[in-house]
Design a protein around this motif. Structure first.
Motif, PDB file in Angstrom:
ATOM      1  N   ALA A  76       0.827  -1.208   0.000  1.00  0.00           N
ATOM      2  CA  ALA A  76       0.000   0.000   0.000  1.00  0.00           C
ATOM      3  C   ALA A  76       0.862   1.259   0.000  1.00  0.00           C
ATOM      4  CB  ALA A  76      -0.929   0.002   1.208  1.00  0.00           C
ATOM      5  N   ARG A  77       2.167   1.086   0.261  1.00  0.00           N
ATOM      6  CA  ARG A  77       3.047   2.246   0.342  1.00  0.00           C
ATOM      7  C   ARG A  77       3.837   2.416  -0.957  1.00  0.00           C
ATOM      8  NH1 ARG A  77       5.427   0.677   4.706  1.00  0.00           N
ATOM      9  NH2 ARG A  77       7.451   0.299   3.759  1.00  0.00           N
ATOM     10  N   GLN A  78       4.472   1.333  -1.402  1.00  0.00           N
ATOM     11  CA  GLN A  78       5.320   1.418  -2.593  1.00  0.00           C
ATOM     12  C   GLN A  78       4.475   1.168  -3.836  1.00  0.00           C
ATOM     13  OE1 GLN A  78       8.124  -1.600  -1.414  1.00  0.00           O
ATOM     14  NE2 GLN A  78       9.463  -0.078  -0.481  1.00  0.00           N
ATOM     15  N   THR A  79       4.372   2.177  -4.676  1.00  0.00           N
ATOM     16  CA  THR A  79       3.417   2.105  -5.782  1.00  0.00           C
ATOM     17  C   THR A  79       3.874   1.161  -6.886  1.00  0.00           C
ATOM     18  OG1 THR A  79       4.439   4.072  -6.743  1.00  0.00           O
ATOM     19  CG2 THR A  79       2.519   4.419  -5.339  1.00  0.00           C
ATOM     20  N   TRP A  80       5.170   0.770  -6.895  1.00  0.00           N
ATOM     21  CA  TRP A  80       5.602  -0.176  -7.930  1.00  0.00           C
ATOM     22  C   TRP A  80       4.970  -1.551  -7.707  1.00  0.00           C
ATOM     23  CZ3 TRP A  80       8.122  -4.746  -6.956  1.00  0.00           C
ATOM     24  CH2 TRP A  80       8.787  -4.887  -5.730  1.00  0.00           C
ATOM     25  N   ARG A  81       4.605  -1.863  -6.470  1.00  0.00           N
ATOM     26  CA  ARG A  81       4.080  -3.204  -6.196  1.00  0.00           C
ATOM     27  C   ARG A  81       2.730  -3.486  -6.881  1.00  0.00           C
ATOM     28  NH1 ARG A  81       6.841  -6.076  -2.214  1.00  0.00           N
ATOM     29  NH2 ARG A  81       8.584  -4.902  -1.354  1.00  0.00           N
ATOM     30  N   PRO A  82       1.713  -2.626  -6.691  1.00  0.00           N
ATOM     31  CA  PRO A  82       0.488  -2.877  -7.463  1.00  0.00           C
ATOM     32  C   PRO A  82       0.708  -2.718  -8.968  1.00  0.00           C
ATOM     33  CG  PRO A  82       0.313  -0.828  -6.194  1.00  0.00           C
ATOM     34  CD  PRO A  82       1.533  -1.539  -5.706  1.00  0.00           C
ATOM     35  N   ALA A  83       1.642  -1.836  -9.363  1.00  0.00           N
ATOM     36  CA  ALA A  83       1.920  -1.690 -10.800  1.00  0.00           C
ATOM     37  C   ALA A  83       2.460  -3.009 -11.352  1.00  0.00           C
ATOM     38  CB  ALA A  83       2.923  -0.560 -11.038  1.00  0.00           C
TER      39      ALA A  83
ATOM     40  N   GLY B 183       1.193 -10.775 -19.423  1.00  0.00           N
ATOM     41  CA  GLY B 183       1.677 -12.160 -19.430  1.00  0.00           C
ATOM     42  C   GLY B 183       3.163 -12.203 -19.127  1.00  0.00           C
ATOM     43  N   THR B 184       3.876 -13.143 -19.790  1.00  0.00           N
ATOM     44  CA  THR B 184       5.299 -13.341 -19.484  1.00  0.00           C
ATOM     45  C   THR B 184       6.153 -12.136 -19.850  1.00  0.00           C
ATOM     46  OG1 THR B 184       5.474 -14.445 -21.605  1.00  0.00           O
ATOM     47  CG2 THR B 184       5.298 -15.861 -19.648  1.00  0.00           C
ATOM     48  N   ALA B 185       5.641 -11.288 -20.747  1.00  0.00           N
ATOM     49  CA  ALA B 185       6.423 -10.129 -21.175  1.00  0.00           C
ATOM     50  C   ALA B 185       6.502  -9.040 -20.110  1.00  0.00           C
ATOM     51  CB  ALA B 185       5.829  -9.539 -22.456  1.00  0.00           C
ATOM     52  N   TRP B 186       5.787  -9.249 -19.001  1.00  0.00           N
ATOM     53  CA  TRP B 186       5.662  -8.156 -18.037  1.00  0.00           C
ATOM     54  C   TRP B 186       7.007  -7.691 -17.479  1.00  0.00           C
ATOM     55  CZ3 TRP B 186       6.523  -7.115 -12.849  1.00  0.00           C
ATOM     56  CH2 TRP B 186       6.991  -8.180 -12.064  1.00  0.00           C
ATOM     57  N   ARG B 187       7.939  -8.642 -17.309  1.00  0.00           N
ATOM     58  CA  ARG B 187       9.236  -8.283 -16.706  1.00  0.00           C
ATOM     59  C   ARG B 187      10.014  -7.329 -17.612  1.00  0.00           C
ATOM     60  NH1 ARG B 187      11.797 -13.037 -13.215  1.00  0.00           N
ATOM     61  NH2 ARG B 187      13.414 -11.456 -13.247  1.00  0.00           N
ATOM     62  N   ASP B 188       9.910  -7.578 -18.932  1.00  0.00           N
ATOM     63  CA  ASP B 188      10.614  -6.704 -19.866  1.00  0.00           C
ATOM     64  C   ASP B 188      10.023  -5.291 -19.826  1.00  0.00           C
ATOM     65  OD1 ASP B 188      12.050  -8.924 -20.579  1.00  0.00           O
ATOM     66  OD2 ASP B 188      10.661  -9.450 -22.207  1.00  0.00           O
ATOM     67  N   VAL B 189       8.685  -5.241 -19.802  1.00  0.00           N
ATOM     68  CA  VAL B 189       8.030  -3.935 -19.741  1.00  0.00           C
ATOM     69  C   VAL B 189       8.465  -3.217 -18.474  1.00  0.00           C
ATOM     70  CG1 VAL B 189       5.813  -2.750 -19.530  1.00  0.00           C
ATOM     71  CG2 VAL B 189       6.015  -4.766 -21.017  1.00  0.00           C
ATOM     72  N   PHE B 190       8.415  -3.955 -17.391  1.00  0.00           N
ATOM     73  CA  PHE B 190       8.662  -3.366 -16.083  1.00  0.00           C
ATOM     74  C   PHE B 190      10.105  -2.872 -15.949  1.00  0.00           C
ATOM     75  CE2 PHE B 190       8.887  -3.724 -11.346  1.00  0.00           C
ATOM     76  CZ  PHE B 190       7.882  -2.803 -11.090  1.00  0.00           C
ATOM     77  N   ALA B 191      11.026  -3.648 -16.534  1.00  0.00           N
ATOM     78  CA  ALA B 191      12.442  -3.290 -16.409  1.00  0.00           C
ATOM     79  C   ALA B 191      12.863  -2.258 -17.448  1.00  0.00           C
ATOM     80  CB  ALA B 191      13.311  -4.532 -16.522  1.00  0.00           C
ATOM     81  N   GLY B 192      11.984  -2.007 -18.431  1.00  0.00           N
ATOM     82  CA  GLY B 192      12.371  -1.098 -19.515  1.00  0.00           C
ATOM     83  C   GLY B 192      11.925   0.332 -19.266  1.00  0.00           C
TER      84      GLY B 192
ATOM     85  N   ARG C  90      11.142   1.506 -15.444  1.00  0.00           N
ATOM     86  CA  ARG C  90      12.084   0.838 -14.545  1.00  0.00           C
ATOM     87  C   ARG C  90      12.124   1.480 -13.152  1.00  0.00           C
ATOM     88  NH1 ARG C  90      17.221   0.681 -17.506  1.00  0.00           N
ATOM     89  NH2 ARG C  90      17.767   2.578 -16.405  1.00  0.00           N
ATOM     90  N   PRO C  91      11.729   0.739 -12.137  1.00  0.00           N
ATOM     91  CA  PRO C  91      11.603   1.350 -10.811  1.00  0.00           C
ATOM     92  C   PRO C  91      12.912   1.920 -10.297  1.00  0.00           C
ATOM     93  CG  PRO C  91      10.638  -0.845 -10.841  1.00  0.00           C
ATOM     94  CD  PRO C  91      11.358  -0.672 -12.132  1.00  0.00           C
ATOM     95  N   ALA C  92      14.023   1.242 -10.545  1.00  0.00           N
ATOM     96  CA  ALA C  92      15.298   1.693  -9.990  1.00  0.00           C
ATOM     97  C   ALA C  92      15.662   3.078 -10.525  1.00  0.00           C
ATOM     98  CB  ALA C  92      16.400   0.699 -10.327  1.00  0.00           C
TER      99      ALA C  92
END
Ligand code: ZN
Ligand code: ZN
Ligand code: FE
Length: 802
Positions: free
Chosen positions: A569-576, A585-594, A598-600
């Motif tokens: 509920a605090r870190q907004t990347w988690r629900p994202a 689907g499986t492509a989510w990691r690429d989207v998320f890291a791109g 990219r959260p970092a």
């Protein structure tokens, strides 16, 4: 004798409502004298009683004229008339208050300084010139200083001050504006100010003029007001406001402002006519209004918010201070982090010494600490977000409920009890407030804040206990949230009374229904952050069928996993991450890291909870199933979109990400594709296609303002469609909107518009907050229905009404 027109009659009028401490008795006195009537007027613990004696036509004239002659703060909710035997009385008297009546009295909220007092305050020839505690029957402190009823000076904290001869004369003169003004005082006999350094040494000179100098020089001053202490500083210098934030450990949360007058408010905000009326009302709340470009105030006052929260001076002290030619001031409730409002002088010295450079104190004791209220206006009316000073403890009248409880057909085979119960509803956990329901009156306690802190919990118990004592309220039934770990639930269980647990979102829906006198069946659209569900999931965005004390879940936002417990509920990347995983689907990691997600990269502070490879950590936590709960929270969807647009990476305070998203939205917009359907007599919906579109819009570099506006439109249309489908399933035309997300005015106004355009009757909260601050009203009303129907009450013994 046929002609009795001139024979004297005697009549008794019992007035109920807000009639004590508002100057009712002198008004009645003057009217009776004008009409040459005999009799008396008195307060009792239930309200006021008038007896008048004289020719019947003049008694009628008295009754006709009375409504127009009532003082400004009076509010008569019921009038009972009885004919009596004439006694041959010849004079009219004001009787002293009596104790011991068994009815419930009303106590007036604290009220902002009236015009007459203001004029005297700045009149050099007046004996109250520049006196910071000026008040009269039309204004001044009430609820915050009253220990018990009837509302009379000995039962207030003003009992410590003995009136001087001049004040006593005013107090006893029915023709005077201060007749029976319980906090009446003057510089000769009343409370006084003192300005000190945190080490206790006094500052010389006029306390107000010196305070103004300190503030102008960029210092922070703790100021004791009506309901507690404020921390004040000038709002136009960022280094000053930032210093306050650093000292107060309060990053991000918007700070309230006080400005000298309406014109000064207009310079920093765009105000509607309703906003202006709210600012000038006796309640004098903090009004949320859109920032005006070029406002000139520090960015750190309300970062990421569309609005400023602004209020006008509401005590003579404030008026005197702002009249020193100060810029807009930050006036934020003084309290330690997560602690209740500081209101005692010794606590102030102890707790605020590190924050404030000086303390402006006074020796009028605050008996009931009470925060400033926060409101916005919608369709010309005030809607509370935090209901406290100026509103509490004014009851909500629910005449329809009392009638319906008697008249509605009972559940077949159940016993109908003969009366409405007295219910204590304890509310939720955040933004807590209790509700005391007695017959047709629901009295909400002042906002008591977040109960997770022990000090706040003690404050809440004290506020509820003191309010119950004040209203002579003895509950027969206690209503609470279903969440077993809420402190309010534990409190309810400890009361040794019959009790009933009301599901969180059901209570939200009933709060809106009760305000409009609706008992259902109604379709409730509840848009919320968090609530305890009946299936182990964290509920949030719910479509409920509600009738009386019952509900059925007709549908909800498709579940997605909340991963990481409280951090979700605090870190907004988690629900994202959770939502992207569902839609990509499986492509989510690429989207998320791109790029650009990219959260970092996003300025997230690297902490123990913010690992280097978010996606991997997320998958691991999800697979392990530790701290993973399914949710239908709409609040978390707002968080996710706020993250994807790069607006907010952490909710440092409740709803920070959602507020940033609302603030970003620009212009009207087309919706993204909707995903809502009726299946197997249930309604389901998601924001999957919407999120896919947001991801691609964001990658194409569409502006965040446009995407935020389209997201809002998509949510409104999805909910409107879901409501229509649910109405068709349940064959109803009435929709109740409630839940914390409706503090979002863009969402509220668009959804109401769409639903009304579709022909539905739309109920939304106007008297109590749509968020958890209004929860207790719904709990109380749902409990009253169950009591009548004898269902859902947990009790060893059955109590009966007397
Ligand atoms: Zn006044
Ligand atoms: Zn005096
Ligand atoms: Fe809620």
């Amino acid at each position: 004798m046929g002609n009795t027109a001139s024979n004297p009659c005697r009549r008794r009028l019992e007035l109920r409502g807000q009639v004590q401490g508002v100057g009712l008795r002198p008004c009645v006195y003057r009217l009776a004298r004008e009409l040459d009537l005999a009799g008396h007027v008195a307060n009792d613990t239930a309200g006021a009683v008038i007896e008048i004696e004289g020719p019947p036509d003049r008694l009628d004239e008295f009754e006709r004229a009375l409504p127009d002659r009532l003082p400004p703060l009076a509010r008569v909710t019921r009038l009972v008339r009885r004919e009596l035997q004439p006694r041959g009385q010849t004079d009219f008297r004001i009787r002293r208050s009596q104790r011991g009546d068994s009815h419930r009295p009303d106590v007036t909220p604290d009220s902002a300084t009236c015009r007459d007092c203001l004029r005297e305050l700045f009149d050099p020839s007046d004996r109250r010139y520049r006196y910071a505690f000026t008040n009269c029957t039309n204004c001044g402190p009430r609820y915050s200083i009253v220990r018990s009823t009837p509302y009379d000076r000995p039962y207030t904290t003003m009992s410590a001050f003995r009136m001087c001869a001049a004040c006593q004369r005013e107090y006893e003169d029915p023709a005077d504006r201060r007749f029976h003004a319980q906090p009446n005082a003057c510089p000769a006999c009343g409370p006084g100010l003192r300005l000190i350094r945190p080490d206790g040494t006094g500052l010389s000179g006029d306390p107000i003029a010196t305070t103004a100098i300190l503030l102008r020089n960029g210092q922070i001053v703790a100021i004791k007001g009506i309901g507690g202490y404020h921390l004040a500083c000038r709002a136009d210098r960022d280094e000053v406001v930032s210093l306050l934030r650093r000292r107060k450990l309060r990053d991000g949360k918007p700070l309230a402002l006080m400005v000298e007058n309406l014109a000064a408010a207009e310079r920093i905000c765009r105000l509607t006519p309703a906003d202006r009326a709210a600012l000038l009302s006796p309640a004098a709340p903090i009004v949320l209004a859109e920032k005006r470009p070029g406002h000139g105030l520090a960015p750190s006052v309300a970062p990421g918010c569309r609005d400023f929260g602004v209020m006008l001076p509401y005590s003579p002290l404030h008026h005197l201070l702002l009249a020193e030619g100060l810029p807009p001031l930050v006036m934020t409730s003084a309290n330690e982090a997560h602690h209740p409002l500081t209101f005692r002088d010794d606590e102030a010295l102890e707790q605020l010494g590190d924050v404030a450079d000086a303390l402006l104190m006074h020796n009028r004791e605050i008996f009931r600490p009470i925060d400033d209220s926060v409101v916005f206006t919608f369709r010309g009316q005030v809607v509370p977000i935090r209901r406290a000073r100026g509103y509490a403890p004014q009851p909500l009248m629910l005449p329809d409920l009392a009638e319906q409880l008697h008249a509605a057909p009972a559940v077949p085979g159940r016993v109908v009890r003969g009366c409405a119960p007295r219910v204590l509803a304890v509310g939720g956990e955040l933004k807590s407030a209790a509700c005391l329901l007695d017959g047709d009156r629901a009295t909400l306690s002042e906002h008591c804040g977040d109960l997770t802190n022990p000090a706040a919990y003690r404050h809440y118990i004290q506020a509820v206990t003191r309010l119950s004592e004040l209203l002579l309220f003895e509950p027969q039934l206690v209503a609470h949230d279903l969440h077993p770990a809420y402190l309010s639930t534990l409190y309810a269980r400890g009361l040794k009374l019959p009790r009933t647990g009301v599901q969180h979102h059901h209570a939200h829906a009933v709060s809106a229904m009760a305000e409009w006198g609706e008992r259902g069946p109604t379709v409730g659209i509840i848009c919320d952050g968090t609530g305890y569900g009946t299936d182990g999931a964290v509920w949030g965005c719910e479509i409920l069928w509600c009738e009386q004390g019952r509900f059925d879940r007709l549908g909800h936002l498709d579940y997605f996993p909340l991963v990481g417990g409280d951090a979700a509920a605090r870190q907004t990347w988690r629900p994202a991450a959770a939502l992207l995983r569902q839609v990509c689907g499986t492509a989510w990691r690429d989207v998320f890291a791109g790029e650009p997600f990219r959260p970092a990269r996003s300025g997230l502070s690297p902490s123990a909870e913010a690992p280097a490879d978010y996606a991997t950590t997320f998958e691991q936590q999800l697979a392990a199933g530790l701290n993973v709960r399914p949710t239908s929270s709409l609040g978390r969807v707002f968080d996710a979109v706020s993250f994807l647009l790069g607006l907010c990476y952490e909710n440092r305070h409740e709803a920070e990400a959602a507020m940033a998203l609302e603030a970003a939205a620009e212009g009207s917009a087309r919706p993204y594709p909707l995903d809502v359907a009726s299946e197997h007599r249930r309604v389901r919906f998601s924001f999957g296609p919407c999120l896919t579109a947001i991801v691609s819009d964001r990658r194409r570099g569409r502006p965040a303002g446009e995407i935020a506006a389209r997201f809002h439109e998509t949510v409104a249309r999805t909910l409107a469609t879901a409501a229509e489908l649910a109405c068709a399933l349940a064959d109803v035309r009435c929709v109740a909107l409630s839940g914390g997300c409706f503090a979002n005015r863009r969402l509220l106004s668009r959804l109401v518009e769409l639903l009304e355009g579709g022909g539905a009757r739309v109920l939304y909260n106007r008297r109590v907050p749509a968020g958890d601050g209004g929860l207790a009203l719904g709990q109380a009303v749902a409990a009253a229905w169950r009591w009548r129907d004898g269902t859902g009450i947990e009790a060893a013994e059955v109590q009966t009404c007397v």
